[in-house]
Design an enzyme around this catalytic site. Sequence first.
Site, PDB file in Angstrom:
ATOM      1  N   LYS A   1      -2.436  91.493 -59.066  1.00 45.24           N
ATOM      2  CA  LYS A   1      -1.562  92.348 -59.866  1.00 45.24           C
ATOM      3  C   LYS A   1      -2.338  93.166 -60.876  1.00 45.24           C
ATOM      4  O   LYS A   1      -2.184  94.375 -60.958  1.00 45.24           O
ATOM      5  CB  LYS A   1      -0.493  91.494 -60.553  1.00 45.24           C
ATOM      6  CG  LYS A   1       0.466  90.879 -59.555  1.00 45.24           C
ATOM      7  CD  LYS A   1       1.566  90.063 -60.248  1.00 45.24           C
ATOM      8  CE  LYS A   1       2.367  89.256 -59.255  1.00 45.24           C
ATOM      9  NZ  LYS A   1       1.517  88.285 -58.499  1.00 45.24           N
TER      10      LYS A   1
ATOM     11  N   THR B   1      -7.613  87.353 -54.954  1.00 45.02           N
ATOM     12  CA  THR B   1      -8.528  86.231 -54.771  1.00 45.02           C
ATOM     13  C   THR B   1      -7.769  85.036 -54.213  1.00 45.02           C
ATOM     14  O   THR B   1      -6.581  84.879 -54.458  1.00 45.02           O
ATOM     15  CB  THR B   1      -9.200  85.805 -56.093  1.00 45.02           C
ATOM     16  OG1 THR B   1      -8.189  85.452 -57.042  1.00 45.02           O
ATOM     17  CG2 THR B   1     -10.076  86.904 -56.657  1.00 45.02           C
TER      18      THR B   1
ATOM     19  N   ILE C   1     -12.234  87.862 -50.584  1.00 49.69           N
ATOM     20  CA  ILE C   1     -12.723  88.194 -49.253  1.00 49.69           C
ATOM     21  C   ILE C   1     -12.745  89.717 -49.118  1.00 49.69           C
ATOM     22  O   ILE C   1     -11.774  90.386 -49.458  1.00 49.69           O
ATOM     23  CB  ILE C   1     -11.835  87.549 -48.175  1.00 49.69           C
ATOM     24  CG1 ILE C   1     -11.799  86.022 -48.387  1.00 49.69           C
ATOM     25  CG2 ILE C   1     -12.365  87.893 -46.779  1.00 49.69           C
ATOM     26  CD1 ILE C   1     -10.834  85.291 -47.477  1.00 49.69           C
TER      27      ILE C   1
ATOM     28  N   GLU D   1     -12.695  80.966 -57.264  1.00 54.41           N
ATOM     29  CA  GLU D   1     -11.844  82.025 -56.726  1.00 54.41           C
ATOM     30  C   GLU D   1     -12.660  82.902 -55.789  1.00 54.41           C
ATOM     31  O   GLU D   1     -13.687  83.441 -56.170  1.00 54.41           O
ATOM     32  CB  GLU D   1     -11.276  82.872 -57.867  1.00 54.41           C
ATOM     33  CG  GLU D   1     -10.393  82.056 -58.798  1.00 54.41           C
ATOM     34  CD  GLU D   1      -9.754  82.914 -59.876  1.00 54.41           C
ATOM     35  OE1 GLU D   1      -9.353  84.054 -59.569  1.00 54.41           O
ATOM     36  OE2 GLU D   1      -9.681  82.455 -61.022  1.00 54.41           O
TER      37      GLU D   1
END
Length: 157
Positions: A23, A29, A84, A81
């Site tokens: 957000k 994450t 990708i 965390e």
Amino acid sequence: GAMRQLPYFCRGEVVKGFGRGSKELGIPTANFSEQVVESFPSDIPTGIYYGWACVGNGDVHKMVVSIGWNPFYKNIKKSVETHIIHTFKEDFYGEILSIVITGYIRPEKNFDSLDALISAIQEDIEEAKRQLDLPEHLKLKEDNFFHLPEGKIVNNR
């Protein structure tokens, strides 16, 4: 000391985090459950690392991972965390995330503004992409660790 522990292989379920990544930062994450985080070697220094990540039996992608203390929890709980470097169509809460941490980028630090944080993360991502193209890191992308046996449930024995 960071390097002695690497590469570090880790697998666990993805749980809901604070929802800040997507957000506020536009950088989603994946958070590991507390059990997975607690199993991390305590002598892996906090900071930003890079490596490879795979969701379920999906493809292996480049990633950056932040290992650090969460001020929200008054620094009692460490958080891990993983961002990708790939666009997923939907959330993957409850899926098994497998990661291999192959290298270290920088220590944790505080930022004066959201913009400064975002640009630091973007730089981390660029650095991760460069490093992971090097042969010694690239070879870990093909590691057997990423091939989950069919139907095997990990961690919920």
